[in-house]
Write a protein that holds these residues in place. Structure first.
Motif, PDB file in Angstrom:
ATOM      1  N   ALA A   6      45.763  56.123  85.804  1.00  0.00           N
ATOM      2  CA  ALA A   6      46.744  56.412  84.756  1.00  0.00           C
ATOM      3  C   ALA A   6      48.179  56.547  85.283  1.00  0.00           C
ATOM      4  O   ALA A   6      49.104  56.006  84.666  1.00  0.00           O
ATOM      5  N   PRO A   7      48.438  57.250  86.394  1.00  0.00           N
ATOM      6  CA  PRO A   7      49.826  57.335  86.866  1.00  0.00           C
ATOM      7  C   PRO A   7      50.430  55.978  87.227  1.00  0.00           C
ATOM      8  O   PRO A   7      51.599  55.720  86.932  1.00  0.00           O
ATOM      9  N   ALA A   8      49.655  55.092  87.819  1.00  0.00           N
ATOM     10  CA  ALA A   8      50.177  53.770  88.162  1.00  0.00           C
ATOM     11  C   ALA A   8      50.503  52.970  86.903  1.00  0.00           C
ATOM     12  O   ALA A   8      51.526  52.290  86.837  1.00  0.00           O
ATOM     13  N   TRP A   9      49.661  53.067  85.892  1.00  0.00           N
ATOM     14  CA  TRP A   9      49.922  52.381  84.624  1.00  0.00           C
ATOM     15  C   TRP A   9      51.150  52.963  83.943  1.00  0.00           C
ATOM     16  O   TRP A   9      51.981  52.229  83.415  1.00  0.00           O
ATOM     17  N   LEU A  10      51.297  54.283  83.992  1.00  0.00           N
ATOM     18  CA  LEU A  10      52.441  54.930  83.371  1.00  0.00           C
ATOM     19  C   LEU A  10      53.741  54.558  84.090  1.00  0.00           C
ATOM     20  O   LEU A  10      54.773  54.360  83.450  1.00  0.00           O
ATOM     21  N   ALA A  11      53.706  54.432  85.408  1.00  0.00           N
ATOM     22  CA  ALA A  11      54.886  54.004  86.159  1.00  0.00           C
ATOM     23  C   ALA A  11      55.290  52.594  85.763  1.00  0.00           C
ATOM     24  O   ALA A  11      56.471  52.271  85.672  1.00  0.00           O
ATOM     25  N   ARG A  12      54.317  51.755  85.506  1.00  0.00           N
ATOM     26  CA  ARG A  12      54.601  50.384  85.080  1.00  0.00           C
ATOM     27  C   ARG A  12      55.226  50.366  83.686  1.00  0.00           C
ATOM     28  O   ARG A  12      56.151  49.619  83.415  1.00  0.00           O
ATOM     29  N   GLN A  13      54.732  51.214  82.789  1.00  0.00           N
ATOM     30  CA  GLN A  13      55.231  51.251  81.419  1.00  0.00           C
ATOM     31  C   GLN A  13      56.639  51.836  81.324  1.00  0.00           C
ATOM     32  O   GLN A  13      57.400  51.471  80.435  1.00  0.00           O
ATOM     33  N   THR A  14      56.990  52.755  82.228  1.00  0.00           N
ATOM     34  CA  THR A  14      58.325  53.356  82.211  1.00  0.00           C
ATOM     35  C   THR A  14      59.321  52.537  83.018  1.00  0.00           C
ATOM     36  O   THR A  14      60.445  52.974  83.227  1.00  0.00           O
ATOM     37  N   LYS A  15      58.887  51.372  83.482  1.00  0.00           N
ATOM     38  CA  LYS A  15      59.745  50.425  84.202  1.00  0.00           C
ATOM     39  C   LYS A  15      60.390  51.042  85.445  1.00  0.00           C
ATOM     40  O   LYS A  15      61.595  50.979  85.644  1.00  0.00           O
ATOM     41  N   LYS A  16      59.556  51.641  86.266  1.00  0.00           N
ATOM     42  CA  LYS A  16      60.017  52.169  87.544  1.00  0.00           C
ATOM     43  C   LYS A  16      60.336  51.009  88.484  1.00  0.00           C
ATOM     44  O   LYS A  16      59.882  49.890  88.291  1.00  0.00           O
ATOM     45  N   SER A  17      61.108  51.319  89.522  1.00  0.00           N
ATOM     46  CA  SER A  17      61.380  50.289  90.524  1.00  0.00           C
ATOM     47  C   SER A  17      60.091  49.969  91.277  1.00  0.00           C
ATOM     48  O   SER A  17      59.125  50.734  91.240  1.00  0.00           O
ATOM     49  N   LYS A  18      60.085  48.850  91.960  1.00  0.00           N
ATOM     50  CA  LYS A  18      58.879  48.416  92.659  1.00  0.00           C
ATOM     51  C   LYS A  18      58.477  49.422  93.740  1.00  0.00           C
ATOM     52  O   LYS A  18      57.299  49.714  93.914  1.00  0.00           O
ATOM     53  N   GLN A  19      59.459  49.978  94.433  1.00  0.00           N
ATOM     54  CA  GLN A  19      59.161  50.952  95.481  1.00  0.00           C
ATOM     55  C   GLN A  19      58.556  52.225  94.879  1.00  0.00           C
ATOM     56  O   GLN A  19      57.592  52.766  95.417  1.00  0.00           O
ATOM     57  N   ASP A  20      59.100  52.696  93.771  1.00  0.00           N
ATOM     58  CA  ASP A  20      58.545  53.880  93.123  1.00  0.00           C
ATOM     59  C   ASP A  20      57.128  53.630  92.613  1.00  0.00           C
ATOM     60  O   ASP A  20      56.269  54.507  92.709  1.00  0.00           O
ATOM     61  N   MET A  21      56.888  52.435  92.072  1.00  0.00           N
ATOM     62  CA  MET A  21      55.546  52.117  91.597  1.00  0.00           C
ATOM     63  C   MET A  21      54.544  52.107  92.747  1.00  0.00           C
ATOM     64  O   MET A  21      53.423  52.602  92.603  1.00  0.00           O
ATOM     65  N   ILE A  22      54.938  51.574  93.883  1.00  0.00           N
ATOM     66  CA  ILE A  22      54.050  51.553  95.046  1.00  0.00           C
ATOM     67  C   ILE A  22      53.774  52.963  95.524  1.00  0.00           C
ATOM     68  O   ILE A  22      52.633  53.320  95.831  1.00  0.00           O
ATOM     69  N   LEU A  23      54.804  53.802  95.570  1.00  0.00           N
ATOM     70  CA  LEU A  23      54.616  55.173  96.025  1.00  0.00           C
ATOM     71  C   LEU A  23      53.747  55.979  95.058  1.00  0.00           C
ATOM     72  O   LEU A  23      52.906  56.776  95.491  1.00  0.00           O
ATOM     73  N   VAL A  24      53.941  55.775  93.766  1.00  0.00           N
ATOM     74  CA  VAL A  24      53.098  56.466  92.783  1.00  0.00           C
ATOM     75  C   VAL A  24      51.656  56.018  92.926  1.00  0.00           C
ATOM     76  O   VAL A  24      50.732  56.829  92.898  1.00  0.00           O
ATOM     77  N   ARG A  25      51.444  54.732  93.085  1.00  0.00           N
ATOM     78  CA  ARG A  25      50.084  54.205  93.222  1.00  0.00           C
ATOM     79  C   ARG A  25      49.418  54.733  94.492  1.00  0.00           C
ATOM     80  O   ARG A  25      48.259  55.157  94.462  1.00  0.00           O
ATOM     81  N   LEU A  26      50.138  54.748  95.594  1.00  0.00           N
ATOM     82  CA  LEU A  26      49.571  55.272  96.838  1.00  0.00           C
ATOM     83  C   LEU A  26      49.273  56.762  96.732  1.00  0.00           C
ATOM     84  O   LEU A  26      48.224  57.231  97.181  1.00  0.00           O
ATOM     85  N   ALA A  27      50.193  57.512  96.137  1.00  0.00           N
ATOM     86  CA  ALA A  27      49.964  58.951  95.971  1.00  0.00           C
ATOM     87  C   ALA A  27      48.769  59.204  95.063  1.00  0.00           C
ATOM     88  O   ALA A  27      47.968  60.108  95.317  1.00  0.00           O
ATOM     89  N   SER A  28      48.642  58.413  94.031  1.00  0.00           N
ATOM     90  CA  SER A  28      47.514  58.582  93.113  1.00  0.00           C
ATOM     91  C   SER A  28      46.194  58.261  93.805  1.00  0.00           C
ATOM     92  O   SER A  28      45.199  58.962  93.608  1.00  0.00           O
ATOM     93  N   TRP A  29      46.170  57.220  94.608  1.00  0.00           N
ATOM     94  CA  TRP A  29      44.937  56.847  95.295  1.00  0.00           C
ATOM     95  C   TRP A  29      44.598  57.795  96.436  1.00  0.00           C
ATOM     96  O   TRP A  29      43.456  58.175  96.603  1.00  0.00           O
ATOM     97  N   LEU A  30      45.606  58.164  97.239  1.00  0.00           N
ATOM     98  CA  LEU A  30      45.332  58.993  98.403  1.00  0.00           C
ATOM     99  C   LEU A  30      45.135  60.464  98.064  1.00  0.00           C
ATOM    100  O   LEU A  30      44.272  61.130  98.627  1.00  0.00           O
TER     101      LEU A  30
END
Length: 68
Positions: A26-50
């Motif tokens: 859900a956090p990675a999808w939400l970052a995509r929907q709020t149009k975060k920068s690519k670096q922020d999306m990667i960091l959110v996805r990594l934080a969510s997974w790790l």
């Protein structure tokens, strides 16, 4: 009679896995929907997974993904 019980148990576990995967992603999808920068999306996805296995890590990545 046991075949239908086995099928219901298998469906229950499949449905539970789908719900857990949806919650974790859900956090990675939400970052995509709020149009975060690519670096922020990667960091959110990594934080969510790790750190998603801890409630605090998942909430932190969810907050990070939803702020503008």
């Amino acid at each position: 009679m046991t075949i239908t019980t086995d099928i219901l148990i298998a469906l229950k576990y499949i449905f539970a896995c789908i719900i857990v995967i949806t919650i974790v992603l859900a956090p990675a999808w939400l970052a995509r929907q709020t149009k975060k920068s690519k670096q922020d999306m990667i960091l959110v996805r990594l934080a969510s997974w790790l750190f998603g296995w801890t409630g605090i890590g998942w909430l932190w990545s969810l907050f990070w993904a939803s702020k503008k």
